[in-house]
Design a protein around this motif. Sequence first.
Motif, PDB file in Angstrom:
ATOM      1  N   PRO A   1      12.376  -2.916   2.322  1.00 39.58           N
ATOM      2  CA  PRO A   1      11.146  -2.703   3.090  1.00 39.58           C
ATOM      3  C   PRO A   1      10.088  -1.938   2.292  1.00 39.58           C
ATOM      4  N   GLU A   2      10.526  -1.019   1.433  1.00 35.74           N
ATOM      5  CA  GLU A   2       9.579  -0.264   0.607  1.00 35.74           C
ATOM      6  C   GLU A   2       8.853  -1.194  -0.366  1.00 35.74           C
ATOM      7  N   GLN A   3       9.591  -2.151  -0.973  1.00 34.57           N
ATOM      8  CA  GLN A   3       8.949  -3.104  -1.873  1.00 34.57           C
ATOM      9  C   GLN A   3       7.933  -3.959  -1.143  1.00 34.57           C
ATOM     10  N   ARG A   4       8.291  -4.466   0.028  1.00 33.02           N
ATOM     11  CA  ARG A   4       7.382  -5.292   0.805  1.00 33.02           C
ATOM     12  C   ARG A   4       6.113  -4.513   1.142  1.00 33.02           C
ATOM     13  N   THR A   5       6.295  -3.270   1.543  1.00 35.99           N
ATOM     14  CA  THR A   5       5.148  -2.455   1.927  1.00 35.99           C
ATOM     15  C   THR A   5       4.236  -2.208   0.742  1.00 35.99           C
ATOM     16  N   ARG A   6       4.788  -1.890  -0.420  1.00 33.22           N
ATOM     17  CA  ARG A   6       3.967  -1.638  -1.605  1.00 33.22           C
ATOM     18  C   ARG A   6       3.171  -2.879  -2.001  1.00 33.22           C
ATOM     19  N   GLU A   7       3.802  -4.048  -1.918  1.00 33.48           N
ATOM     20  CA  GLU A   7       3.115  -5.285  -2.295  1.00 33.48           C
ATOM     21  C   GLU A   7       1.915  -5.544  -1.376  1.00 33.48           C
ATOM     22  N   VAL A   8       2.115  -5.359  -0.079  1.00 30.65           N
ATOM     23  CA  VAL A   8       1.037  -5.635   0.868  1.00 30.65           C
ATOM     24  C   VAL A   8      -0.087  -4.609   0.724  1.00 30.65           C
ATOM     25  N   LEU A   9       0.267  -3.345   0.553  1.00 28.01           N
ATOM     26  CA  LEU A   9      -0.760  -2.318   0.377  1.00 28.01           C
ATOM     27  C   LEU A   9      -1.559  -2.563  -0.897  1.00 28.01           C
TER      28      LEU A   9
END
Length: 333
Positions: free
Chosen positions: A185-193
């Motif tokens: 989830p941290e990777q997904r969040t960083r990509e979207v941000l």
Amino acid sequence: MPPAGPGITGAGGETVRWVTLPGLTLNVRTPAAPPKADAADRANAAVSDREPALCVHGLGGSSLNWSALMPLLADRVAAEAIDLPGFGDSPPPDDGNYSVHAQARTVIRYLDAAGRGPVHLIGNSLGGAVVTRVAAARPDLVRTLTLISPALPEIPPQVTALPTALLAIPAVARLFRRLTREWTPEQRTREVLALCYGDPARVTPEGFNAAVDEYVRRHELPYFWEAMERTARGVVNAYTLGGQHGLWRQAERVLAPTLLVYGGRDRLVSHRMARRAAAAFRGSRLVTLPEAGHVAMMEYPEAVAREFRELLDSVTRVTGAAVTGATADTGRS
């Protein structure tokens, strides 16, 4: 779209409620009432003479996207933010229709049912396309229109926006799901941000953790990918429509005073579209925030609030001048 702003997980005092319409259930978020002069006014905070406003989020977003902005406007307008069907806390529509036209119809149905129109209508990204259709189809429901990085047809789109457009293709969406299955989830969040913010470093650690939690919750929803795929397909289809149904033609039909806000670092809606938009929306006011990305109301809410206030002030000045002129003409007659 980030599910929450920098450090915003829902401002203190916010309220949420469910609104049920035939075939739809919508979650509606309202900020805390502005400070009042005395206890009696605070007790009657629900009764307000402030003009109503409605905020509409973009693809993958939610009403939380407006939690930083709405309190800054609370002394001027009574703002609400809705979760479009299939996003935030709103379940999918019964008919499974996620087209831009269907989303616009949802907004119109809500405003008609609530009896809040005309409102100050504010939209970001997909929400900008949706409220453009609303303003063109139902000018009686719209006092002013504010568009923040609106998703208006840009063909070809800039390269950094192509992966989002490819979500509209079911085979590609399924491939992406397989390729990212092991992402945390941290990777997904960083990509979207990184995609949506001009400077992701502006997101506080608390805001980042809140976004991670929200992504975990959303990815567990059985309809998450269906809503993303069908909505992306709806945006692509809206881009290809011609004639009177095309979004640029719809923009030319808008009569409401319009504020256009573009980010200089937007990787999803090219800044080159700003001048075309300014030409399409008659008498519009164009503002560029050089450091902002795709979600200026989340990155720079104070700047967006300042420009929105200027829009309200300009409308007030024009209205006042018109009333004064009409009174003078009547006196001469």
